[in-house]
Design an enzyme around this catalytic site. Structure first.
Site, short mmCIF file in Angstrom:
data_model
loop_
_atom_site.label_atom_id
_atom_site.label_comp_id
_atom_site.label_asym_id
_atom_site.label_seq_id
_atom_site.Cartn_x
_atom_site.Cartn_y
_atom_site.Cartn_z
N TYR A 109 0.85 -1.19 0.00
CA TYR A 109 0.00 0.00 0.00
C TYR A 109 0.89 1.24 0.00
CZ TYR A 109 -3.14 3.69 1.47
OH TYR A 109 -3.83 4.85 1.52
N GLU A 199 -3.44 7.54 -4.06
CA GLU A 199 -3.42 6.25 -3.39
C GLU A 199 -3.20 5.12 -4.39
OE1 GLU A 199 -6.02 4.86 0.24
OE2 GLU A 199 -7.04 4.34 -1.61
#
Ligand code: GDP
Ligand code: MN
Length: 388
Positions: A109, A199
């Site tokens: 992530y 993101e």
């Protein structure tokens, strides 16, 4: 302003962040053409909507043949997609992204946001990507790593090393280098496009050791759109709630929620407090609506019309503390809207402040039926009593 995955990936590609090859399709025919142009099998067919959780909601399909890709496209375009972030009604899928399938070794992530405490950008990194990052933050907070950016220096290579070395086992040197490069570029994208969020989840390390952004989410700060005019054309109004779209056009701060008590309030703080009061009364707010200090009668009318046209609304609470917004202006707007649309649900009014007598007189003189609350506690009581 949110971008679609395929739009964000276009920006990534331009900035040197590796992404899979892909083509957008808005019909099964276009999907058939897309698989001819994109390397595969396998291909990945991905619903393009402004909501996450598509993987778990069935909005991401890995397929092994062109026929399956076409069929998956038809299915996704034909039915609303329900994910954790869409609400139970789901959202309509207008386009899919058809990408070359990647062989994934690890899912990481990577994100950048503004850290409100330091008022600076911060890079967030986790070895536990792919799944629900919110769940990781709650259940395994030690697996979330953060590096704040000093605006005077920008992103520094040592910060990239700090984050990459959180990986255990450490990937091959080429992948570590690739990872650090992606971090540097994410920072550059974040700054260049006035983002509030970049993101990548998952940021994959593939079987052959490459670092690739498999997903991408990019949100532009609306307050910076005046200097990001080239991004405006990427706006997709189909993704917005129709009532929110009307509100936006009239400069009203309106967010639709799942409950059944419509609220019209001035000031974001009072609006939040009013939502709390509604909840404490055992009900759920149907919306957040801050008409703001400078609201005109026209804006009040539009705002009230928006609440009235929401068929889930079973009671309305008007909670106004008249400061810059005068109570008489509010009352005129409400009466005008009610005359046009008619009110079929209980209306509870709590008015205080500038020109309050005049406002009350206007409401009284109209043939509107409403209940007067003298304070917030009474407003809450009236809401719960009139819902059942
Ligand atoms: P989200 O659920 O809306 O965040 O959608 P994502 O784009 O993150 O996709 C969800 C999941 O699909 C990812 O976590 C991956 O596991 C999987 N996925 C996405 N692209 C590929 C791919 O090219 N190959 C494979 N095997 N899986 C993929
Ligand atoms: Mn994702």
């Amino acid at each position: 302003m949110k971008l679609h995955e395929y739009q964000a990936k276009e920006i990534f590609r331009g900035a040197g962040v590796p992404v899979p090859d892909g083509v957008v399709a808005s019909s099964p025919e276009e999907a058939a053409e897309a698989v001819r142009r994109v390397k595969g099998p396998p291909w990945v067919v991905k619903a393009q909507v402004h909501a996450g959780g598509r993987g778990q909601g069935g909005g991401v399909k890995v397929v092994g043949s062109p026929e399956e890709a076409v069929a998956a496209t038809g299915k996704l375009l034909g039915a609303p997609l329900v994910t954790k972030q869409t609400g139970s009604r789901g959202v309509r899928v207008n386009q899919v992204l058809i990408e070359e399938g990647m062989e994934i070794d690890r899912e990481l992530y990577l994100g950048m946001v503004i850290d409100r405490t330091s008022a600076c950008p911060a890079m967030i990194f986790s070895p536990s990507g792919g799944m629900d990052i919110e769940a990781v933050a709650v259940e395994m907070p030690e697996r979330i790593f953060e590096e704040g950016v000093d605006p005077a220096t920008g992103w520094m290579p040592f910060q990239g090393r700090n984050l990459a070395y959180a990986l255990d086992p450490l990937p091959e040197p080429a992948a570590v280098k690739g990872l650090m490069q992606v971090m540097q570029r994410v920072y550059e994208i974040f700054m260049a496009h006035d983002c509030s969020l970049v993101e990548i989840n998952p940021l994959a390390i593939t079987r052959d050791g490459k670092v690739v952004a498999l997903d991408s989410k990019l949100t532009i700060d609306d307050n910076a759109l005046f200097r990001q005019k080239n991004l405006l054309e990427l706006d997709d109004p189909r993704e917005k709630d129709p009532l929110e779209l009307i509100a936006e056009r009239h400069h009203l701060n309106y967010i639709r929620l799942d409950g059944n008590v419509g609220a019209m309030v001035n000031g974001a703080g009072l609006a939040m407090a009013t939502m709390d009061v509604i909840k404490m009364a055992g009900a759920e707010p149907a919306n957040f609506l801050d008409v703001g200090g400078g609201a005109t009668e026209e804006m009040i009318t539009r705002g009230f019309e928006i609440i009235l046209s929401d068929d889930r609304v079973k009671a309305i609470l008007i909670n106004i503390f008249g400061g810059i917004l005068r109570c008489d202006v509010l009352a005129r707007g409400v009466v005008a809207a009610a005359r046009k649309t008619g009110i079929g649900v209980p209306l509870i009014v709590r008015l205080e402040g500038t020109n309050v007598e005049e406002g009350r007189a206007i409401l009284k003189a109209s043939d509107l039926k409403f209940l007067v609350a003298h304070d917030l506690a009474e407003a809450a009581q009236l809401v719960s009593r009139n819902l059942s």
